[in-house]
Design a protein around this motif. Structure first.
Motif, PDB file in Angstrom:
ATOM      1  N   ASN A 136       9.179  16.041 -11.392  1.00 39.74           N
ATOM      2  CA  ASN A 136       8.223  17.060 -10.994  1.00 39.74           C
ATOM      3  C   ASN A 136       7.677  16.872  -9.584  1.00 39.74           C
ATOM      4  N   ASN A 171       0.822  -1.193   0.000  1.00 41.08           N
ATOM      5  CA  ASN A 171       0.000   0.000   0.000  1.00 41.08           C
ATOM      6  C   ASN A 171       0.869   1.263   0.000  1.00 41.08           C
ATOM      7  N   THR A 224       6.801  18.099  -5.846  1.00 44.22           N
ATOM      8  CA  THR A 224       6.271  19.237  -5.098  1.00 44.22           C
ATOM      9  C   THR A 224       6.198  18.816  -3.643  1.00 44.22           C
ATOM     10  N   ARG A 239       3.242   3.981  -1.158  1.00 42.97           N
ATOM     11  CA  ARG A 239       3.676   4.629  -2.388  1.00 42.97           C
ATOM     12  C   ARG A 239       4.718   5.647  -1.944  1.00 42.97           C
ATOM     13  N   ASN A 294       4.933  17.875  -0.305  1.00 41.54           N
ATOM     14  CA  ASN A 294       3.638  17.336   0.092  1.00 41.54           C
ATOM     15  C   ASN A 294       2.735  18.399   0.724  1.00 41.54           C
ATOM     16  N   PRO A 295       1.635  18.695   0.040  1.00 34.92           N
ATOM     17  CA  PRO A 295       0.754  19.773   0.512  1.00 34.92           C
ATOM     18  C   PRO A 295       0.106  19.452   1.859  1.00 34.92           C
ATOM     19  N   ILE A 296      -0.014  18.194   2.156  1.00 37.06           N
ATOM     20  CA  ILE A 296      -0.627  17.808   3.421  1.00 37.06           C
ATOM     21  C   ILE A 296       0.300  18.197   4.573  1.00 37.06           C
ATOM     22  N   ALA A 297       1.537  17.802   4.429  1.00 33.38           N
ATOM     23  CA  ALA A 297       2.511  18.145   5.459  1.00 33.38           C
ATOM     24  C   ALA A 297       2.645  19.666   5.559  1.00 33.38           C
ATOM     25  N   ARG A 321       7.046   7.572  -3.118  1.00 34.66           N
ATOM     26  CA  ARG A 321       7.185   8.879  -3.766  1.00 34.66           C
ATOM     27  C   ARG A 321       8.480   9.553  -3.338  1.00 34.66           C
TER      28      ARG A 321
END
Lengths: 342, 342
Positions: B52, B2, B54, B4, B56-59, B6
């Motif tokens: 590409n 599960n 970016t 990923r 992590n917008p969550i963090a 990245r």
DNA sequence: TCAATCTGCGCAAACGATTGTGTTGACACG
DNA sequence: CGTGTCAACACAATCGTTTGCGCAGATTGA
């Protein structure tokens, strides 16, 4: 000034003299599993209910790598067809605890690709896409990467991605048969964007119906290359000049039908007196047009709902054997735009 | 399975033998401010571009307490009027780097409230709301809490919340004046949900126009209590029984007009032969109705765009002095549903 | 030669949750 | 009295970023 402290597990835990762990466990229903005392549990639960506190989903998302968020990409949300899909997607997703992040690709493949990347970057758990173009190229990558992604409407079978679409073939076939039943033989066909699955399937249904009845297929009667109103207008104009003997027009989208009506009105052809018209995709206002338009209704609400369910399946099972496509049945809505020839 | 993996700042930093701090600074354009060497900078930037990557917008959201997300609540996304608003909201938000989380309140105040709470809980930076009901009650709280929230369409002036709406008063006034100019004196008015700002303003415009021309106001001519098609149908039926002398109907929504048309058709009144009709809110298909409907066009695209801009203002300035409301001008689209009486 | 300045980064603490693995005190049992 | 069991939690690491300080080595100035 900018700080909005709100609540947090820590704050609450201090209030009750326990640890954040305990609060977390209580709130996630793990109280007895971890033997939290009933008094502690009740106190915390009551407090959370009163303040209606929910553990911060952002922090949760970071920790659990799940955002409970689904991305939805639509070519044009102002188009009632897609709006209908979106409405069901939003509602079904909500009942399953998911929120929708909406993107509008504005019928632009580049923007579509960009939106897909944006959504993955935003850590959506899955994605529902109504593709705009003919070339899947980069979609194939997501299929390989096993990402939860389902296609709607303009689907690409054989890509290894699950999809849901109306049964465009049968819908178009039945509509064409309806025209044939009413004595029409020279039936023009305003197709949508060539190369897209819906358009190809609809034209396929059209030709299949002709063949079944032994009516010769005339390639000059199949025109157009876009689902838009402009295209319907222009191609209809050209059509009645090039092949004046047509008695019916099968417009393969809503907007194409509107364009056709406009052209026919300008050319002083009455509908259905001179020329019969069938549209594709029902919308409430079609019943109020003059004349009320006979059309092939797509189950677009069901399509939206089905897409979410397929996606949810995909999200819990990392990826079962074969991704299944889904074709939902259309229905012919008969109004008053088809005349019976004798 | 599960997982990923990245990319992450840490991963990248290890790849280049620097610290996550450095990578973060490079990627946020703070390289020279923190004297990162040009070589390091370029290497990292190139790599990020290639993959590409970016952050992590969550963090990021967790750390910065900003999600670059705007909540949008719509009573019914399948309604073309709201769909138009939504389309602009999505597009303008995107150009400013914001994503939209869409909720559909299904014209249900309880669900609306629930959605608002959900969105705040999801840490949206701001919210655009098309309210459904008449009672703002809980909205007042958000005004006090200084949350970035702008109202659209069914606005509540005086709540201390910024809002954007069409200039319903003037729009209705001009439409009524148009009917008066054409010799109509007995003009019925199909209003929307009573108590909502748009409906009140439109009725206000209607009566203002009458008064200005010295035409007596007859309360029996103002009927209805919903914006829906059903209501238009029913009330029109009742209307032509109760006050058969009317020569015109001003339907204060699109759907009301459709309902009125259906009723008139059933009652064998021709439009505009027997009765003239003006609708509110233009939609493409109105031009294709029989007859093409004269209507008051709302700038709904502009409304969506304006809402986002107002919200962005609100989000950067914690809250300037007075929250300003915005009324956008309507325009009268004259087609063929109004007959000139002599 | 020594202090001061500059270069080029790194440390570590948040942000707010979740979770595997302790830990502590009370009590029971033999 | 020693040990085992159990209730009721706590610790600390982790997710991926950002950011206020801090720090080592090189260069410069006097």
């Amino acid at each position: 000034m900018n700080s909005r402290p709100r609540n947090s597990l820590k704050l609450i835990s201090e209030k009750f003299g326990v640890s954040p762990t305990t609060v977390s466990r209580v709130l996630s229903g793990q109280a007895q599993k971890y033997r939290i005392s009933p008094e502690t549990e009740k106190a915390i639960k009551d407090f959370a209910a009163k303040e209606n506190f929910t553990p911060n989903p952002i922090a949760k998302g970071l920790r659990l790598k799940k955002t409970h968020t689904i991305g939805l990409i639509i070519p044009d949300i102002a188009n009632p067809f897609f709006a209908g899909i979106a409405s069901q997607v939003v509602n079904v997703a909500r009942t399953h605890g998911y929120s929708i992040v909406l993107c509008d690709s504005e019928e632009n493949p580049a923007l579509e690709k960009q939106s897909i990347e944006l959504l993955w970057a935003r850590q959506v758990d899955g994605m529902i896409l109504c593709p705009v173009g003919q070339t899947p190229d980069y979609l194939e990558r997501y299929a390989r990467e096993q990402r939860p992604l389902v296609l709607v409407d303009r689907v690409f079978p054989g890509l290894g991605l699950p999809y849901v679409s109306a049964d465009n073939f049968t819908g178009a076939k039945n509509a064409t048969a309806h025209l044939l039943d009413n004595g029409h033989r020279r039936i023009a066909c305003l197709q949508g964007m060539v190369g897209t699955a819906p358009s190809e399937a609809r034209v396929g249904g059209y030709t299949a119906a002709l063949k079944e009845r032994g009516v010769p297929f005339d390639p000059r009667l199949v025109v157009g290359d876009s689902f838009g109103e402009q295209s319907g207008y222009l191609d209809t104009k050209l059509l009645i000049r090039a092949t004046p003997d047509i008695t019916a027009i099968f417009a393969m989208s809503n907007l194409l039908a509107l364009g056709a009506l406009r052209a026919l009105r300008e050319e002083n052809r009455s509908v259905p007196g001179d020329i019969s018209v069938i549209a594709f995709d029902d919308q409430p206002y079609l019943a109020h047009l003059s004349p009320p338009l006979t059309t092939v209704a797509q189950p677009h609400l069901e399509m939206g709902a089905a897409a979410v369910k397929l996606l949810l399946d995909e999200m819990r099972a990392p990826s079962s054997a074969t991704k299944s496509g889904l074709y939902l049945p259309t229905s012919l809505v008969i109004r008053q735009s088809v005349r019976k020839l004798d």
